[in-house]
Write a protein that holds these residues in place. Sequence first.
Motif, PDB file in Angstrom:
ATOM      1  N   LEU A 151       1.571   6.512   8.709  1.00 25.52           N
ATOM      2  CA  LEU A 151       3.006   6.338   8.933  1.00 25.52           C
ATOM      3  C   LEU A 151       3.554   7.593   9.581  1.00 25.52           C
ATOM      4  O   LEU A 151       3.330   8.700   9.098  1.00 25.52           O
ATOM      5  N   CYS A 152       4.294   7.401  10.694  1.00 23.63           N
ATOM      6  CA  CYS A 152       5.031   8.496  11.323  1.00 23.63           C
ATOM      7  C   CYS A 152       6.522   8.185  11.220  1.00 23.63           C
ATOM      8  O   CYS A 152       6.985   7.164  11.731  1.00 23.63           O
ATOM      9  N   ILE A 153       7.244   9.052  10.547  1.00 20.60           N
ATOM     10  CA  ILE A 153       8.700   8.925  10.413  1.00 20.60           C
ATOM     11  C   ILE A 153       9.301   9.806  11.498  1.00 20.60           C
ATOM     12  O   ILE A 153       9.166  11.033  11.457  1.00 20.60           O
ATOM     13  N   CYS A 154       9.940   9.180  12.495  1.00 19.96           N
ATOM     14  CA  CYS A 154      10.334   9.915  13.694  1.00 19.96           C
ATOM     15  C   CYS A 154      11.830   9.827  13.972  1.00 19.96           C
ATOM     16  O   CYS A 154      12.454   8.779  13.773  1.00 19.96           O
ATOM     17  N   ASP A 155      12.354  10.915  14.478  1.00 19.41           N
ATOM     18  CA  ASP A 155      13.726  10.980  14.961  1.00 19.41           C
ATOM     19  C   ASP A 155      13.868  10.044  16.160  1.00 19.41           C
ATOM     20  O   ASP A 155      13.260  10.251  17.207  1.00 19.41           O
ATOM     21  N   THR A 156      14.678   8.984  15.999  1.00 22.81           N
ATOM     22  CA  THR A 156      14.942   8.052  17.102  1.00 22.81           C
ATOM     23  C   THR A 156      16.451   7.859  17.218  1.00 22.81           C
ATOM     24  O   THR A 156      16.952   6.742  17.348  1.00 22.81           O
ATOM     25  N   MET A 157      17.166   8.971  17.205  1.00 25.29           N
ATOM     26  CA  MET A 157      18.622   8.933  17.132  1.00 25.29           C
ATOM     27  C   MET A 157      19.251   8.288  18.371  1.00 25.29           C
ATOM     28  O   MET A 157      20.266   7.593  18.268  1.00 25.29           O
ATOM     29  N   TYR A 158      18.636   8.506  19.544  1.00 21.15           N
ATOM     30  CA  TYR A 158      19.250   8.053  20.783  1.00 21.15           C
ATOM     31  C   TYR A 158      18.342   7.084  21.547  1.00 21.15           C
ATOM     32  O   TYR A 158      17.138   7.011  21.299  1.00 21.15           O
ATOM     33  N   SER A 159      18.938   6.401  22.501  1.00 20.28           N
ATOM     34  CA  SER A 159      18.148   5.659  23.473  1.00 20.28           C
ATOM     35  C   SER A 159      17.516   6.672  24.424  1.00 20.28           C
ATOM     36  O   SER A 159      17.922   7.836  24.487  1.00 20.28           O
ATOM     37  N   LEU A 160      16.508   6.233  25.178  1.00 19.29           N
ATOM     38  CA  LEU A 160      15.863   7.134  26.123  1.00 19.29           C
ATOM     39  C   LEU A 160      16.868   7.656  27.146  1.00 19.29           C
ATOM     40  O   LEU A 160      16.871   8.849  27.472  1.00 19.29           O
ATOM     41  N   ALA A 161      17.731   6.769  27.652  1.00 18.89           N
ATOM     42  CA  ALA A 161      18.708   7.185  28.651  1.00 18.89           C
ATOM     43  C   ALA A 161      19.627   8.274  28.109  1.00 18.89           C
ATOM     44  O   ALA A 161      19.922   9.251  28.804  1.00 18.89           O
ATOM     45  N   GLU A 162      20.087   8.130  26.871  1.00 21.47           N
ATOM     46  CA  GLU A 162      20.954   9.146  26.272  1.00 21.47           C
ATOM     47  C   GLU A 162      20.224  10.466  26.107  1.00 21.47           C
ATOM     48  O   GLU A 162      20.773  11.536  26.371  1.00 21.47           O
ATOM     49  N   SER A 163      18.970  10.389  25.651  1.00 23.85           N
ATOM     50  CA  SER A 163      18.238  11.606  25.298  1.00 23.85           C
ATOM     51  C   SER A 163      17.883  12.463  26.507  1.00 23.85           C
ATOM     52  O   SER A 163      17.627  13.662  26.360  1.00 23.85           O
ATOM     53  N   VAL A 164      17.855  11.870  27.703  1.00 23.58           N
ATOM     54  CA  VAL A 164      17.487  12.650  28.888  1.00 23.58           C
ATOM     55  C   VAL A 164      18.671  12.898  29.820  1.00 23.58           C
ATOM     56  O   VAL A 164      18.518  13.528  30.854  1.00 23.58           O
ATOM     57  N   THR A 165      19.877  12.405  29.443  1.00 24.79           N
ATOM     58  CA  THR A 165      21.043  12.620  30.306  1.00 24.79           C
ATOM     59  C   THR A 165      22.122  13.386  29.540  1.00 24.79           C
ATOM     60  O   THR A 165      22.019  14.579  29.338  1.00 24.79           O
ATOM     61  N   MET A 166      23.142  12.668  29.081  1.00 21.53           N
ATOM     62  CA  MET A 166      24.295  13.352  28.490  1.00 21.53           C
ATOM     63  C   MET A 166      23.992  14.021  27.159  1.00 21.53           C
ATOM     64  O   MET A 166      24.741  14.896  26.710  1.00 21.53           O
ATOM     65  N   LYS A 167      22.889  13.645  26.486  1.00 15.19           N
ATOM     66  CA  LYS A 167      22.566  14.267  25.204  1.00 15.19           C
ATOM     67  C   LYS A 167      21.265  15.069  25.262  1.00 15.19           C
ATOM     68  O   LYS A 167      20.664  15.357  24.233  1.00 15.19           O
TER      69      LYS A 167
END
Length: 320
Positions: free
Chosen positions: A233-249
Amino acid sequence: MLVRFWGTRGSLPVAARAATIERKVARALVAAGGRTFADEDEALAYIAAESDFAAARTYGGATTCVEIEGGDGSFVICDMGSGLRELGVDAFARCAAGKPREFHFFLSHLHWDHIMGFPFFGPAFDPNARIVIHAGHADAEEALRRQQEEISFPVPFDGLRAAIEFRTLVPDHTYEIGGLKVRTIPQYHSHTSYAYRFEDGDKAVCFSTDAEHRVDDMDNERLFEAFFRDADLCICDTMYSLAESVTMKADWGHSSNIVAVDLCQAAGARRLALFHHEPTYSDEDIERMHRETIRFEELNRGERPKLEVLCAYDGLEVAL
């Protein structure tokens, strides 16, 4: 091993508004189509079998807190978010039944949403409890003491009655703690965050929240692929969509569901738990991300074994 999720939100706790509950009740009534139920148990069984998760349930609003059962029976807890208060209540009952009053905490980092539950952690006031706080940060004690200074909280840190000690962990070193093998590595996040890998025999759980994975740093990606290798099991930070994570955030210190799938598939992990949900996301938003992630995993799998994609919610238990 058994993993319990006591808090799965990021940044700050959230609570469902009255209008949100009203909509869920209304949708359930419409979906039932006039059907009657003999009692609450029958109605609950119908909801569990017939409704989407978001329609009748909630992912919850407590901030990060995850418990891992295994090893020698000590409590093993990742982060001290607001979900820790309820864990503490449950811990009293289990300790009364004979579970050791030894608590090992592993802190990803020291931001408030990840430590705010500790002043409300009941066992910290138990003189018969032993609490060991493990962190990659040498200033972990300073952070916990500071949030209980008089200007911020009525009970000072020195008012706690448990035996409390702090230990600073070194990355890439394997420790034996609570009957588990534990390793940690640093992550991109303000003031640095740390991921943890817990192993009990042939089972492994990785806890990686508040971690940004940058597209221009493939060495870091290979490091995490190795760290996640063959995890159950990997518990991972998935707070944003890919688009959000590489642009405004970008540079906000968080990751996306797409990156988590890529890393876990490359590592040969068996399960991924989407985690650290954005506090502004509704249950429907989180459920939509879960469905999209499952679909992406299918399209991106190729000849690799299936990666089971879970969506963490307050109260979820995962047996390994």
